[in-house]
Design an enzyme around this catalytic site. Structure first.
Site, mmCIF file in Angstrom:
data_model
loop_
_atom_site.group_PDB
_atom_site.id
_atom_site.type_symbol
_atom_site.label_atom_id
_atom_site.label_comp_id
_atom_site.label_asym_id
_atom_site.label_seq_id
_atom_site.Cartn_x
_atom_site.Cartn_y
_atom_site.Cartn_z
ATOM 1 N N HIS A 130 -2.112 -2.692 -1.870
ATOM 2 C CA HIS A 130 -2.216 -3.532 -0.677
ATOM 3 C C HIS A 130 -2.006 -2.724 0.597
ATOM 4 O O HIS A 130 -1.925 -1.500 0.565
ATOM 5 C CB HIS A 130 -1.261 -4.723 -0.771
ATOM 6 N N CYS A 182 4.491 -1.718 -5.640
ATOM 7 C CA CYS A 182 3.048 -1.617 -5.416
ATOM 8 C C CYS A 182 2.694 -0.272 -4.788
ATOM 9 O O CYS A 182 3.564 0.539 -4.497
ATOM 10 C CB CYS A 182 2.589 -2.733 -4.479
#
Length: 183
Positions: A146, A158
């Site tokens: 992201h 992430c």
């Protein structure tokens, strides 16, 4: 009559993620001859990913699809399927729930992440196959590719890059592109 063999399918490519020197929460993302800066989990990288440890899993994870906030950013050109994010889109991160590590819709009583975030991190969000095909309870959920926080602050596990870097990645990516996180 001579049979013509089918054309081989082109490889979906590979994106390599390596730890950046000197900071366990930073990484270098390489693809198509380019290298981009990234942030990774506050817990660095691990081969033993657990729910809530804040670490980025050392693994080879194919890209599945993604999400885009079309109300805040122009959907980037890509061969990867991007869903338009809606306010009722959530992601279950409750290990004991049957929908663990799956997209769910609001209202949802279990623990979850909101896909339409106010901070812009998921304005473009790619889903990698981490603990999805074969789920392990507490094996980690919502491991996405992201957008970055200012200053390349660590993620919860992430991989995060700038919007310009994400646009370059999306021009390269398609379903099955392998994201290899190397320890």
């Amino acid at each position: 009559m001579r049979k013509i063999p089918p054309k081989p399918r082109p490889s979906p490519g590979t994106i390599t993620v390596r730890a950046a020197p000197g900071n366990r929460c930073r990484a270098l993302v390489s693809f198509a001859g380019r290298t981009e800066q990234a942030a990774i989990g506050r817990g660095g990288m691990t081969a033993r990913k657990r729910e809530g440890d804040g670490a980025t899993p050392i693994a080879a994870m194919p890209l599945i699809d993604g999400y885009v906030r079309a109300d805040r950013t122009v959907p980037p050109a890509t061969r990867l399927f991007l869903k338009r994010t809606r306010g009722d889109m959530l992601w279950c991160d409750a290990p004991d729930h049957a929908c663990y590590n799956r997209p769910v819709s609001a209202p949802f009583a279990g623990r979850h992440e909101t896909m339409m975030r106010s901070d812009g991190l998921y304005d473009v969000c790619l889903v990698m196959d981490w603990n999805m095909r074969v789920r392990r309870r507490n094996g980690g959920s919502a491991i996405f590719f992201h957008l970055i926080r200012p200053g390349y602050q660590p993620t919860e596990g992430c991989i995060a890059v700038s919007l310009p870097a994400m646009r370059r990645i999306l021009a390269f990516a398609r379903k099955g592109t392998l994201v290899k996180v190397l320890g």
